[in-house]
Design a protein around this motif. Structure first.
Motif, PDB file in Angstrom:
ATOM      1  N   THR A  27      41.607  42.787  36.376  1.00  0.00           N
ATOM      2  CA  THR A  27      42.956  42.529  36.915  1.00  0.00           C
ATOM      3  C   THR A  27      43.368  41.085  36.666  1.00  0.00           C
ATOM      4  O   THR A  27      44.471  40.825  36.147  1.00  0.00           O
ATOM      5  CB  THR A  27      42.962  42.810  38.443  1.00  0.00           C
ATOM      6  OG1 THR A  27      42.524  44.141  38.650  1.00  0.00           O
ATOM      7  CG2 THR A  27      44.348  42.628  39.041  1.00  0.00           C
ATOM      8  N   ARG A  28      42.480  40.167  37.004  1.00  0.00           N
ATOM      9  CA  ARG A  28      42.865  38.745  36.890  1.00  0.00           C
ATOM     10  C   ARG A  28      43.000  38.321  35.435  1.00  0.00           C
ATOM     11  O   ARG A  28      43.920  37.588  35.075  1.00  0.00           O
ATOM     12  CB  ARG A  28      41.854  37.879  37.639  1.00  0.00           C
ATOM     13  CG  ARG A  28      41.850  38.191  39.146  1.00  0.00           C
ATOM     14  CD  ARG A  28      42.107  36.954  39.982  1.00  0.00           C
ATOM     15  NE  ARG A  28      42.449  37.315  41.347  1.00  0.00           N
ATOM     16  CZ  ARG A  28      41.773  36.922  42.432  1.00  0.00           C
ATOM     17  NH1 ARG A  28      40.699  36.163  42.315  1.00  0.00           N
ATOM     18  NH2 ARG A  28      42.200  37.263  43.639  1.00  0.00           N
ATOM     19  N   PHE A  53      49.166  52.465  41.651  1.00  0.00           N
ATOM     20  CA  PHE A  53      49.937  51.392  42.312  1.00  0.00           C
ATOM     21  C   PHE A  53      49.834  50.094  41.514  1.00  0.00           C
ATOM     22  O   PHE A  53      48.841  49.868  40.810  1.00  0.00           O
ATOM     23  CB  PHE A  53      49.452  51.199  43.764  1.00  0.00           C
ATOM     24  CG  PHE A  53      48.055  50.653  43.861  1.00  0.00           C
ATOM     25  CD1 PHE A  53      47.818  49.306  44.096  1.00  0.00           C
ATOM     26  CD2 PHE A  53      46.946  51.496  43.703  1.00  0.00           C
ATOM     27  CE1 PHE A  53      46.530  48.804  44.172  1.00  0.00           C
ATOM     28  CE2 PHE A  53      45.642  50.989  43.768  1.00  0.00           C
ATOM     29  CZ  PHE A  53      45.444  49.643  44.010  1.00  0.00           C
ATOM     30  N   PRO A  54      50.856  49.256  41.604  1.00  0.00           N
ATOM     31  CA  PRO A  54      50.796  47.990  40.866  1.00  0.00           C
ATOM     32  C   PRO A  54      49.761  47.064  41.482  1.00  0.00           C
ATOM     33  O   PRO A  54      49.610  47.031  42.713  1.00  0.00           O
ATOM     34  CB  PRO A  54      52.200  47.394  41.040  1.00  0.00           C
ATOM     35  CG  PRO A  54      52.919  48.273  41.982  1.00  0.00           C
ATOM     36  CD  PRO A  54      52.082  49.420  42.379  1.00  0.00           C
ATOM     37  N   MET A  55      49.048  46.339  40.659  1.00  0.00           N
ATOM     38  CA  MET A  55      48.026  45.427  41.171  1.00  0.00           C
ATOM     39  C   MET A  55      48.399  43.985  40.858  1.00  0.00           C
ATOM     40  O   MET A  55      48.739  43.652  39.729  1.00  0.00           O
ATOM     41  CB  MET A  55      46.663  45.747  40.558  1.00  0.00           C
ATOM     42  CG  MET A  55      46.097  47.029  41.130  1.00  0.00           C
ATOM     43  SD  MET A  55      44.491  47.406  40.458  1.00  0.00           S
ATOM     44  CE  MET A  55      43.451  46.377  41.462  1.00  0.00           C
ATOM     45  N   LYS A  56      48.307  43.185  41.896  1.00  0.00           N
ATOM     46  CA  LYS A  56      48.566  41.746  41.778  1.00  0.00           C
ATOM     47  C   LYS A  56      47.229  41.034  42.001  1.00  0.00           C
ATOM     48  O   LYS A  56      46.257  41.655  42.448  1.00  0.00           O
ATOM     49  CB  LYS A  56      49.577  41.294  42.853  1.00  0.00           C
ATOM     50  CG  LYS A  56      50.872  42.087  42.845  1.00  0.00           C
ATOM     51  CD  LYS A  56      51.746  41.697  41.665  1.00  0.00           C
ATOM     52  CE  LYS A  56      52.935  42.644  41.512  1.00  0.00           C
ATOM     53  NZ  LYS A  56      53.244  42.976  40.128  1.00  0.00           N
ATOM     54  N   THR A  57      47.215  39.729  41.790  1.00  0.00           N
ATOM     55  CA  THR A  57      45.944  39.013  41.970  1.00  0.00           C
ATOM     56  C   THR A  57      45.428  39.173  43.407  1.00  0.00           C
ATOM     57  O   THR A  57      44.228  39.272  43.625  1.00  0.00           O
ATOM     58  CB  THR A  57      46.075  37.506  41.631  1.00  0.00           C
ATOM     59  OG1 THR A  57      47.049  36.942  42.461  1.00  0.00           O
ATOM     60  CG2 THR A  57      46.421  37.280  40.184  1.00  0.00           C
ATOM     61  N   GLN A  58      46.352  39.233  44.380  1.00  0.00           N
ATOM     62  CA  GLN A  58      45.925  39.354  45.794  1.00  0.00           C
ATOM     63  C   GLN A  58      45.215  40.678  46.078  1.00  0.00           C
ATOM     64  O   GLN A  58      44.412  40.760  46.996  1.00  0.00           O
ATOM     65  CB  GLN A  58      47.103  39.270  46.791  1.00  0.00           C
ATOM     66  CG  GLN A  58      48.074  38.146  46.620  1.00  0.00           C
ATOM     67  CD  GLN A  58      49.136  38.467  45.575  1.00  0.00           C
ATOM     68  OE1 GLN A  58      48.925  38.196  44.409  1.00  0.00           O
ATOM     69  NE2 GLN A  58      50.272  39.018  45.987  1.00  0.00           N
ATOM     70  N   ASN A  59      45.546  41.710  45.308  1.00  0.00           N
ATOM     71  CA  ASN A  59      44.903  43.008  45.555  1.00  0.00           C
ATOM     72  C   ASN A  59      43.395  42.961  45.321  1.00  0.00           C
ATOM     73  O   ASN A  59      42.663  43.847  45.758  1.00  0.00           O
ATOM     74  CB  ASN A  59      45.471  44.106  44.646  1.00  0.00           C
ATOM     75  CG  ASN A  59      46.889  44.469  44.993  1.00  0.00           C
ATOM     76  OD1 ASN A  59      47.809  44.029  44.331  1.00  0.00           O
ATOM     77  ND2 ASN A  59      47.059  45.242  46.048  1.00  0.00           N
ATOM     78  N   GLY A 275      34.489  42.288  32.484  1.00  0.00           N
ATOM     79  CA  GLY A 275      35.892  42.559  32.831  1.00  0.00           C
ATOM     80  C   GLY A 275      36.831  41.700  32.000  1.00  0.00           C
ATOM     81  O   GLY A 275      37.845  42.183  31.466  1.00  0.00           O
ATOM     82  N   GLU A 276      36.490  40.442  31.875  1.00  0.00           N
ATOM     83  CA  GLU A 276      37.324  39.555  31.052  1.00  0.00           C
ATOM     84  C   GLU A 276      37.282  40.019  29.586  1.00  0.00           C
ATOM     85  O   GLU A 276      38.308  40.039  28.890  1.00  0.00           O
ATOM     86  CB  GLU A 276      36.824  38.106  31.163  1.00  0.00           C
ATOM     87  CG  GLU A 276      37.741  37.128  30.460  1.00  0.00           C
ATOM     88  CD  GLU A 276      37.070  35.797  30.110  1.00  0.00           C
ATOM     89  OE1 GLU A 276      35.917  35.571  30.509  1.00  0.00           O
ATOM     90  OE2 GLU A 276      37.713  35.014  29.397  1.00  0.00           O
TER      91      GLU A 276
END
Ligand code: F6P
Length: 326
Positions: A27-28, A53-59, A275-276
């Motif tokens: 994600t990040r 659902f949309p994912m933001k960094t806070q998720n 992940g990266e």
């Protein structure tokens, strides 16, 4: 190749510690590189039911240390059918998801390979399984944590085994792969590991008894990989009762405790790097590959290789167990 704007992430099959660390990293890294990210719930099932659902960094804050997977997981029967995959593809179109990162084991990556080839979708896989049974990667996300769980549990069993002078069969997971049993046995100083990879070559139990259990003490611990080929811990204990009644034998099946818990540092680091790398792979135009690690270098392994080839065990380790348990 069509431009990728939005990446969907899902976790599928048996969960594994550090799947959350992988979700966080994907994600990040995706957001860092300007992609939109969508989380797909319950593996491929979410692509069929539309639970996205949309994912933001806070998720993904505060999840690196958590076991399990915030996206939940499932083994989805419908996705194994062409009709199910058509619905999944339609959902991706509707949601504007252009590429997928699939975190899972053998079955999940097999689904990814078929889906990618049918609909020409860029998919990158991350090896998320405690079994460590994917070809082309030295290790998988969750394997190290599971191994540590096995070690802690076995150390405790050793105390009671030695007090009562008993023979213990401890069954570990691995779905027909002996990696957890083999390395678990080395880490705990067990007397033997009984694994499916050599089950058709030798009668491992008979060999063990013939060699004599550890001479210097009367208790013994044997790690058994769950598999019909090994007979499992129950099957072996039954055999001992019938064929070698002089032994006081007990069985412990560690079960799903091996799949949970806070991931080790190694697993968190592995999941973060992989992940990266999944996002880098998409940026480089890679598709239909699994990210692997070989000699501490991240590599891309074609799905066909990762899934179809059997990952060989290191047979030298069996000898190590034998030598160190005299
Ligand atoms: O593939 C991971 C794994 O934990 C295997 O080691 C085991 O055989 C299987 O999943 C168990 O699956 P379930 O949780 O569906 O019973």
């Amino acid at each position: 190749m069509a431009e990728i704007k939005c990446v969907g992430i899902l976790t599928s099959g048996g969960d594994a510690p550090a799947m959350n660390a992988a979700i966080r990293a994907v994600t990040r890294a995706a957001i860092y590189n300007g992609f939109e990210v969508k989380g797909i719930m319950r593996g491929y099932r979410g692509l069929i039911t539309g639970e996205i659902f949309p994912m933001k960094t806070q998720n993904v804050s505060n999840i690196i240390q958590q076991g399990g997977t915030i996206l939940k997981t499932a083994r989805c029967k419908e996705f194994t059918t062409p009709e199910g995959r058509q619905i999944a593809y339609d959902t991706m179109q509707k949601e504007g998801i252009d590429a997928l990162v699939v975190i899972g084991g053998d079955g999940s990556l097999t689904g990814a390979r078929i889906f990618a080839s049918e609909y020409n979708i860029p998919i990158v896989g991350l090896p998320g399984t405690i079994d460590n049974d994917l070809y082309g990667t030295d290790t998988t996300i969750g394997y190290d944590t599971a191994l540590n769980t096995i070690m802690e549990a076995t150390d405790k069993i050793r105390d009671t085994a030695s007090s009562h002078e008993r023979l213990f069969f401890i069954e570990v997971m691995g779905r027909n792969a002996g990696f957890l049993a083999l390395n678990g046995a080395i880490a705990t100083g067990a007397e033997a590991a009984i694994i499916p990879e050599i089950a058709t070559e030798v009668d491992q139990l008979a060999e063990l008894i013939q060699n004599g259990f550890r001479k210097s003490k009367n208790s013994s611990i044997v790690l058994v990989a769950e598999s019909e080929l090994t007979g499992g811990a129950m099957g072996l204990a039954e055999r001992v009762k019938n064929e070698y009644p002089q032994y006081d034998v007990r069985v412990t099946i560690l079960g799903h405790i091996q799949r949970g818990g806070s991931p080790t540092a190694s697993d968190r680091i592995l999941a973060s790097r992989m992940g990266e790398a999944a996002i880098n792979a998409l940026l480089e135009g890679q598709r239909n590959i699994m990210v692997g690690i070989q000699n501490d270098e991240l590599v891309y392994v074609p799905f066909t290789k990762a899934i179809r080839n059997d990952k060989p065990i290191n047979r030298d380790l069996l000898n190590t167990i034998k030598i160190l348990s005299i």
